[in-house]
Design a protein around this motif. Sequence first.
Motif, short mmCIF file in Angstrom:
data_model
loop_
_atom_site.label_atom_id
_atom_site.label_comp_id
_atom_site.label_asym_id
_atom_site.label_seq_id
_atom_site.Cartn_x
_atom_site.Cartn_y
_atom_site.Cartn_z
N GLY A 166 0.83 -1.21 0.00
CA GLY A 166 0.00 0.00 0.00
C GLY A 166 0.86 1.25 0.00
O GLY A 166 0.54 2.25 -0.65
N GLY A 167 1.98 1.18 0.72
CA GLY A 167 2.92 2.30 0.69
C GLY A 167 3.55 2.49 -0.67
O GLY A 167 3.68 3.62 -1.15
N TYR A 168 3.94 1.39 -1.32
CA TYR A 168 4.52 1.49 -2.66
C TYR A 168 3.54 2.17 -3.63
O TYR A 168 3.94 3.01 -4.45
N LEU A 169 2.28 1.76 -3.55
CA LEU A 169 1.27 2.32 -4.46
C LEU A 169 1.08 3.82 -4.21
O LEU A 169 1.03 4.62 -5.16
N ALA A 170 0.98 4.20 -2.94
CA ALA A 170 0.82 5.62 -2.62
C ALA A 170 2.06 6.42 -3.02
O ALA A 170 1.96 7.56 -3.51
N TYR A 171 3.22 5.82 -2.84
CA TYR A 171 4.49 6.47 -3.19
C TYR A 171 4.58 6.71 -4.68
O TYR A 171 4.89 7.82 -5.15
N ALA A 172 4.29 5.68 -5.47
CA ALA A 172 4.35 5.81 -6.93
C ALA A 172 3.35 6.86 -7.42
O ALA A 172 3.64 7.62 -8.35
#
Length: 353
Positions: free
Chosen positions: A235-241
């Motif tokens: 979920g962090g990767y998605l928000a980061y991207a």
Amino acid sequence: MGLMSFWTGKRVLVTGHTGFKGSWLCLWLEHLGANVSGIALQPDQAPAMYGLVGDWGGQAHRICDVRDASGLTDMVKRAEPEIIFHLAAQSLVRRSYREPALTFAINVGGTVNLLDAVLSCGSVRTVVVATTDKVYAENANGAPYLESDPLGGKDPYSASKAAAEIVCESYRDSFMANAGIRLATARSGNVIGGGDWSEDRLVPDAVRAFGDGKPLALRYPEATRPWQHVLEPLGGYLAYAQALTEARHDVPSAINFGPDPRNVATVGELADELASVWGIRNGWIPAEGPHPPEARQLSLDSTLADRSLGWRSRLDRAQTIQWTCGWYKAMLSGADMRAFTIRQIAAYERLAA
């Protein structure tokens, strides 16, 4: 986090998509409406998460070793991605002691090859490279690691991931910024969840041992780790991207995605909790023999992720263990694991909304 509206129709490439985290990420991206491509080796475990949650009929699935620079470049160009998640890695600490050259070739050389491919592609706007909590030079006081702490790593795996961080910093400053490509690294903790069958990892080893009616043999029961469910860092990767692609000016180039500090536990404590949920008494014993050295304590400070992305851990340790054991028990009972996994993703989205 507004994920659905952003990801619908986005062309996304995931390297290492046949692995544990890669399979979860691809399924989540498809659930969000993205057009997903993958580049990886064939799964090296049986059963494999990637096969258990197929059908992947809508995915462009390409087999390539990231050490093959020309093959990787060709496949990236064919995929024409807007966003890339680089997860392909040799990710096992004990294997890195046995095969250090391979570990550095994949984790460092493979990252270089991917970034060179990105520069020759023309379609890429954002690259998120997944590293690890083990990129930091070990501190003496046991304090949670900040993104500003020195990089390091005594074992070949940790050192290779720290080196990959330096590679990304060099490429970002030397090439990516001028090309208008956002490149960042994501550092997460000890990830657990359904579908991991890797060797020398706590949960897969526990599932195998409990299934055989045996106690789990632990190498370092007193070692402390930041345990988190796989959906948390993803979920962090998605928000980061998303933040990088939207070119927000306050987004840092490296972020920790660690669990709530209350989720930190020793290996022995987590094994006890896994055994309790599974219904096993006397869940573990000390493993015999000498073992390669590993860090005794790891924890991450994720304040920056909250401040810059609004990301924070949603599952406590009890929920993390329940969701993990529930996944494996569903698989062993013959459930439709694609549907079951999507239900866990949807449940996590509701928590994170």
